[in-house]
Design a protein around this motif. Structure first.
Motif, short mmCIF file in Angstrom:
data_model
loop_
_atom_site.label_atom_id
_atom_site.label_comp_id
_atom_site.label_asym_id
_atom_site.label_seq_id
_atom_site.Cartn_x
_atom_site.Cartn_y
_atom_site.Cartn_z
N VAL A 432 -20.25 40.03 9.56
CA VAL A 432 -20.85 40.32 8.37
C VAL A 432 -21.35 39.13 7.73
CG1 VAL A 432 -20.25 41.24 5.96
CG2 VAL A 432 -18.93 42.18 8.01
N ARG A 433 -22.83 39.02 7.99
CA ARG A 433 -23.56 37.79 7.74
C ARG A 433 -24.39 37.76 6.40
NH1 ARG A 433 -21.51 34.61 11.30
NH2 ARG A 433 -23.11 32.97 10.61
N ALA A 434 -24.02 38.63 5.31
CA ALA A 434 -24.73 38.55 4.14
C ALA A 434 -24.20 39.58 3.35
CB ALA A 434 -26.15 38.73 4.17
N ASP A 435 -24.31 39.54 1.95
CA ASP A 435 -23.76 40.49 1.16
C ASP A 435 -24.87 41.42 0.76
OD1 ASP A 435 -21.37 39.25 0.88
OD2 ASP A 435 -22.06 37.83 -0.76
N LEU A 436 -24.41 42.34 -0.17
CA LEU A 436 -25.44 43.36 -0.49
C LEU A 436 -25.54 43.32 -2.12
CD1 LEU A 436 -24.86 46.47 1.56
CD2 LEU A 436 -26.60 45.18 1.52
N PRO A 437 -26.47 42.45 -2.54
CA PRO A 437 -26.51 42.17 -4.14
C PRO A 437 -27.03 43.65 -4.69
CG PRO A 437 -28.37 41.07 -3.31
CD PRO A 437 -27.57 41.67 -1.88
N PHE A 438 -26.63 43.95 -5.92
CA PHE A 438 -26.97 44.88 -6.77
C PHE A 438 -28.53 44.71 -7.37
CE2 PHE A 438 -27.71 47.41 -10.88
CZ PHE A 438 -27.52 48.63 -10.11
N GLY A 439 -28.93 43.41 -7.53
CA GLY A 439 -30.25 43.08 -8.09
C GLY A 439 -30.57 43.88 -9.43
N THR A 440 -31.62 44.37 -9.63
CA THR A 440 -32.02 44.99 -10.98
C THR A 440 -31.46 46.69 -11.02
OG1 THR A 440 -34.21 45.48 -9.96
CG2 THR A 440 -33.70 43.30 -11.43
N ASP A 441 -31.56 47.24 -9.93
CA ASP A 441 -31.25 48.78 -9.99
C ASP A 441 -30.67 49.18 -8.83
OD1 ASP A 441 -33.18 48.56 -7.87
OD2 ASP A 441 -34.57 50.05 -8.65
N GLY A 442 -30.05 48.29 -7.86
CA GLY A 442 -29.25 48.75 -6.99
C GLY A 442 -30.01 49.17 -5.46
N THR A 443 -31.31 48.95 -5.58
CA THR A 443 -32.05 49.22 -4.42
C THR A 443 -31.82 48.35 -3.21
OG1 THR A 443 -33.78 50.32 -5.52
CG2 THR A 443 -34.37 49.39 -3.44
N VAL A 444 -31.50 48.92 -2.11
CA VAL A 444 -31.17 48.03 -0.84
C VAL A 444 -32.51 48.03 0.04
CG1 VAL A 444 -29.76 47.59 1.17
CG2 VAL A 444 -28.82 48.28 -1.14
N THR A 445 -32.88 46.83 0.50
CA THR A 445 -34.17 46.75 1.22
C THR A 445 -33.99 46.76 2.55
OG1 THR A 445 -34.43 44.67 1.40
CG2 THR A 445 -35.47 45.57 -0.50
N PHE A 446 -34.76 47.16 3.80
CA PHE A 446 -34.29 46.96 5.04
C PHE A 446 -33.81 45.79 5.37
CE2 PHE A 446 -35.13 46.32 9.58
CZ PHE A 446 -34.84 47.68 10.12
N ALA A 447 -34.69 44.67 5.04
CA ALA A 447 -34.27 43.26 5.20
C ALA A 447 -32.93 42.83 4.72
CB ALA A 447 -35.24 42.29 4.73
N GLN A 448 -32.31 43.41 3.47
CA GLN A 448 -30.97 43.00 2.90
C GLN A 448 -30.03 43.70 4.02
OE1 GLN A 448 -31.86 44.48 -0.78
NE2 GLN A 448 -31.30 42.65 -1.88
N ALA A 449 -30.13 44.93 4.32
CA ALA A 449 -29.19 45.77 5.02
C ALA A 449 -29.15 45.11 6.54
CB ALA A 449 -29.58 47.22 5.14
N ALA A 450 -30.34 44.84 7.27
CA ALA A 450 -30.20 44.40 8.62
C ALA A 450 -29.67 43.04 8.58
CB ALA A 450 -31.75 44.22 8.82
N THR A 451 -29.89 42.11 7.40
CA THR A 451 -29.18 40.85 7.34
C THR A 451 -27.72 40.82 7.48
OG1 THR A 451 -31.07 40.00 6.60
CG2 THR A 451 -29.17 38.84 6.34
N VAL A 452 -26.96 41.98 6.77
CA VAL A 452 -25.71 42.07 6.82
C VAL A 452 -25.07 42.13 8.54
CG1 VAL A 452 -23.69 43.80 6.48
CG2 VAL A 452 -25.72 43.32 4.64
N LEU A 453 -25.93 43.08 9.23
CA LEU A 453 -25.50 42.96 10.60
C LEU A 453 -26.57 42.60 11.46
CD1 LEU A 453 -23.80 46.52 10.43
CD2 LEU A 453 -22.55 44.27 10.51
N SER A 454 -26.52 41.27 11.78
CA SER A 454 -27.85 40.68 12.37
C SER A 454 -27.85 40.50 13.77
CB SER A 454 -28.11 39.26 11.79
OG SER A 454 -27.04 38.39 11.96
N PHE A 455 -26.68 40.75 14.44
CA PHE A 455 -26.65 40.71 15.86
C PHE A 455 -26.96 41.88 16.81
CE2 PHE A 455 -23.10 37.87 14.02
CZ PHE A 455 -23.53 36.79 14.28
N GLY A 456 -27.32 42.82 16.40
CA GLY A 456 -27.94 43.74 17.10
C GLY A 456 -26.92 44.34 18.26
#
Length: 687
Positions: A432-456
C-alpha cells in the motif's frame, strides 16, 4: 570531483586521474547559484574522529561532502505540480553550491525507484531516472525495489538509463562468489580517493517477486561491505585502493529520532549489526529501507573512546537531504572530523528558478506530469472521508486502507462471472504505497487510486487450512533480526482474531473467527491476495512462508491496480473501515466461575488510521447474556505491535446460564462502541 575509472571493467582497480562524470558539469551548472539561506547543523553527527557539532572542519583538512537520499520511490510528483521533486532539486543544488561542487558527492541508499506515484510509474520510472541524472546523482546502493522487475530489468534497462552507478557488494550470482553488480565506485574528491560501497538488505528475495531474483544470492550486507573495505585498504593497488570509505546500506533501524534514541536502535539486532560491525575503516554509515529519519554519533568498536562516525538516514520521499562533511587529514591519512545532519527540503528559491540545472530537472517533472495528466486526472470514484494507512509508512499497525483493499480483493474475485469462492482477503502493508485523501469533495482520481497499488500485481487465490491461516497470522511477528519486527496484514470483513503479545513466537494467536464462527483448523479456506503473497516461487514473501504452502493456486487474470480502480467506481461513495480485526486479550480466562470475579484486559480495539473512530466502551456478554460494560481509554500501548484503545474488564456471573460443569464451550463476546470492533474468548463455565 572526478570519477576514477576502472580498467577493463574491474570494479576494484583504480588508476591515477579520472574522468569527470558529474563534477565538472555541475560545477559549471551551479556556478553563481545564490544560497537561499545557510542551514545550521542540528543533528548528532559521527565519523572516525571528532564531531564538530556543526562547527568548521579543522584547518588544513580536505572537506569531503556527501549529500544523501534514500527511499525516493519516484516521488517526483504527488500533487500534480511536482512540488516534492522541485523542492528536493533546489535543496540539493543549494547545498552543493554551499559546500562546493568539486568536493561534493551526491549519493543514495537505494529504493530510488519502485513503489512510485502514477506520474513516474506510468512511464516505468524513467522520468525519475532522468530527474536523478539531471540533479547530478553520482552513486547509490541498490534497494530491494530496484529488483521489483527482476535482475535483468535492473541490469539491462535501469542501469543503462542511469548516469549514476548502482552498487551492491552483497549480491552474487547464485552459487558463486561472482558479484552480480558493481560492488563499489571510487571517486577523486579534491585529490582524495573516496570509495562508495553499497549493500542491500539480505531480505530482498522475500520482498520482491521471487522469479526475478532466483539466480542471485544475497549475503549479509555488512559482510559484503567489509570484504570490499578490506580489499580497498590492503595496500595492493591491483585490486584497488581508497583513502576514505563510505558505506551506503539499504537497511536501517525501525525508529526515527523522534520515536527512538540510539540506545533504542541498538536493541534492534539489524541496526546494531550495521552500526557496530561495519569495518572501522568506514568513515560514514548511511542507511535506508525503513523510511526513518535519524542522525547518530556511534562509537566505533575497537577505536579510542570518543572516536565515532555518523550513522544517518534521511526518512523518505526526499523530504530531507542527508548532509555529511568529512575532514580528511592527508598527513595522518584518515578522517579526523565530521559534521552530519538532515536538511529539510524547501521550496525553490529565486536563484534556483533561474538556474539551468534546476530548470532542466523541473522540466523533466513538468513533462512527466503532462504525459500522465490525460489519464491521471480522470475521476474514478468517491470516498466519504480520507482512507489512510497509519502514518506515511507505518506498517506496524492495522490500517483502514489495508483492510479496505483486502475486502476489495474478496469482492472482486467473488463477483458474478468470476465466483472464485474466496473466504478471506489479505493485504500486505508494504504493497500500500499511498493514502486516499478526501480533498475538497471526496473525488478520487485515477492517479490517486493507481498510486495506492503501484506494483501491477495480479490478483490470485489459493486454498489453505485453518491451521495454515493461523500460521500466516503468527508470521506477522517477523523473524528475529529484521528491521521491521511486525508487519500488520490487512484483512477482509469476514475475519477477526485475538492474540496475546506476551506469548512465545509462533504461539500468539489465541482465536480466529470467520464470519463470526471459530475457525476449523482442519477445514479449507480460500484466501485472495496479490501475486506477491499468493505465490509458489522464490523466498517467503515478506517472510510469510506459509503462503508458499497452499493448494489449488489460481490466477483471476485481474491486475490489482485496475481491479481497485474499477471497484472504487462500482461502490462509490466508499467509506473508510472503522473495525479493528486483530485485538489483544491479556490474561484471558479459560473458565468463568459462578459467583467469582472474572478479569482480563483488552488492548487495541481502536483502528489507528487517520480520523479513525475512538471507542468509548466495550460491551461484554457471555453466551448471549450481557455481563458488563467497560470504559475504553484512548491510549497507545507500546509493544509489538503497539495497540490503541484499552479496556479493563471485570464481571461476576450470577445466575446459571449452563448446567454445572457443562463440557460445552461458550464465548465471551466483546463489542467496542461505536466502531463495532468485535472479539471472542472461548471459556468453560464452572459451578
Amino acid at each position: 570531483m572526478g570519477e576514477l575509472p576502472d580498467p577493463a571493467g574491474d570494479d576494484h582497480a583504480v588508476l591515477p586521474g579520472g574522468n569527470m562524470k558529474h563534477g565538472s558539469k555541475l560545477a559549471a551548472a551551479t556556478a553563481g547559484l545564490i544560497l537561499a539561506g545557510s542551514a545550521t547543523m542540528t543533528g548528532t553527527p559521527a565519523s572516525a574522529a571528532t564531531n564538530m557539532k556543526g562547527g568548521p572542519l579543522p584547518a588544513g583538512t580536505t572537506a569531503i561532502n556527501i549529500l544523501n537520499l534514500n527511499d525516493f520511490h519516484g516521488r517526483i510528483d504527488t500533487d500534480g505540480k511536482g512540488t516534492l521533486g522541485k523542492n528536493f532539486a533546489c535543496t540539493i543544488l543549494t547545498q552543493r553550491e554551499q559546500l562546493g561542487a568539486a568536493n561534493t558527492l551526491t549519493l543514495g541508499a537505494g529504493d530510488l525507484i519502485g513503489g512510485s506515484p502514477f506520474t513516474s510509474s506510468i512511464q516505468n520510472d524513467e522520468p525519475t531516472l532522468d530527474f536523478l541524472n539531471a540533479i547530478g546523482m553520482d552513486a547509490s546502493a541498490v534497494g530491494n525495489h530496484e529488483f521489483d522487475q527482476g535482475y535483468d530489468d535492473l541490469t539491462q534497462r535501469v542501469e543503462p538509463h542511469a548516469d549514476f552507478e548502482y552498487v551492491g557488494a552483497n549480491v552474487f550470482l547464485k552459487g558463486t562468489q561472482t558479484p552480480a553488480l558493481k560492488t563499489h565506485k571510487i571517486y577523486d574528491v579534491a585529490g582524495v580517493r573516496v570509495a562508495v560501497i553499497g549493500g542491500v538488505t539480505k531480505d530482498t528475495p522475500n520482498l520482491v517477486e521471487g522469479a526475478g531474483v532466483a539466480n542471485l544470492d544475497f549475503i549479509d550486507p555488512v559482510d559484503g561491505v567489509n570484504r570490499v573495505a578490506n580489499e580497498l585498504t590492503d595496500g595492493n593497488e591491483t585490486n584497488g585502493e581508497a583513502d576514505v570509505l563510505i558505506a551506503e546500506y539499504h537497511e536501517g533501524g525501525p525508529f526515527s529520532s523522534t520515536t527512538g534514541t540510539l540506545e533504542d536502535q541498538m536493541k534492534v539486532p539489524v541496526f546494531a549489526h550495521l552500526a557496530n560491525d561495519t569495518s572501522p575503516k568506514v568513515a560514514a554509515v548511511l542507511q535506508g529501507h525503513t523510511h526513518q529519519a535519524y542522525v547518530y554519533d556511534v562509537q566505533i568498536p575497537g577505536e579510542a573512546a570518543g572516536s565515532t562516525r555518523p550513522v544517518l538516514q534521511t526518512g523518505q520521499y526526499a523530504a530531507a537531504v542527508g548532509k555529511v562533511q568529512l575532514g580528511y587529514d592527508a598527513a595522518a591519512k584518515k578522517v579526523v572530523a565530521y559534521n552530519a545532519t538532515n536538511i529539510p527540503a524547501t521550496a525553490p528559491s529565486p536563484a534556483c528558478l533561474a538556474n539551468a540545472t534546476y530548470q532542466s530537472a523541473a522540466k523533466i517533472i513538468d513533462d512527466a506530469i503532462a504525459y500522465a495528466a490525460p489519464i491521471a486526472n480522470q475521476p474514478v470514484g468517491k470516498i466519504t472521508a480520507s482512507i489512510t494507512r497509519d502514518g506515511a509508512d507505518d506498517r506496524k499497525r492495522e490500517s483502514a486502507l489495508s483492510n479496505l483493499i483486502a475486502q476489495q480483493y474478496v469482492e472482486s474475485l467473488n463477483a458474478p462471472g468470476r465466483d472464485m469462492g474466496v473466504d478471506i482477503g489479505v493485504m500486505n502493508p508494504g504493497g500500500v504505497r499511498a493514502d486516499l485523501p478526501f480533498g475538497t469533495d471526496g473525488t478520487v482520481t485515477f492517479a490517486q487510486a493507481a498510486t495506492v497499488l503501484s506494483f501491477g500485481n495480479n490478483l490470485k487465490a489459493a486454498d489453505y487450512t485453518g491451521a495454515q491461516f493461523k500460521q500466516i497470522l503468527e508470521e506477522q511477528w517477523q523473524p528475529a533480526g529484521v528491521s521491521r519486527p511486525f508487519l500488520a496484514l490487512g484483512l477482509s470483513k469476514s475475519t477477526t482474531y485475538t492474540y496475546d503479545p506476551t506469548r512465545a513466537q509462533g504461539d500468539r494467536i489465541t482465536g480466529i473467527f470467520i464470519n463470526g464462527a471459530p475457525i476449523d483448523p482442519a477445514a479449507t479456506y480460500t484466501i485472495a491476495s496479490s501475486s506477491f503473497l499468493i505465490t509458489t516461487a522464490g523466498a517467503a514473501p515478506d517472510n510469510f512462508g506459509t503462503f508458499l504452502k497452499g493448494t489449488n493456486y489460481r490466477d483471476s487474470g485481474l491486475v490489482d491496480q485496475n481491479a481497485f480502480v474499477d471497484w472504487l467506481g462500482d461502490n462509490s461513495p466508499v467509506a473508510p473501515p472503522t473495525v479493528q480485526h486483530g485485538v489483544a486479550v491479556l490474561n484471558a480466562p479459560a473458565t468463568v466461575n459462578y459467583g467469582k470475579t472474572t478479569t482480563f484486559r483488552v488492548e487495541g480495539v481502536d483502528l489507528a488510521s487517520a480520523g479513525a473512530v475512538k471507542n468509548t466502551s466495550v460491551q461484554v456478554s457471555i453466551d448471549g447474556r450481557t455481563a458488563t460494560t467497560a470504559k475504553v481509554s484512548s491510549v497507545r500501548v507500546a509493544g509489538v505491535p503497539s495497540r490503541d484503545g484499552v479496556a479493563d474488564v471485570s464481571f461476576k456471573l450470577i445466575g446459571k446460564i449452563l448446567p454445572d460443569d457443562s463440557p460445552r464451550t461458550v464465548y465471551i463476546k466483546i463489542v467496542a462502541a461505536p466502531s463495532g470492533t468485535t472479539a471472542w474468548i472461548p471459556v468453560r463455565v464452572k459451578g
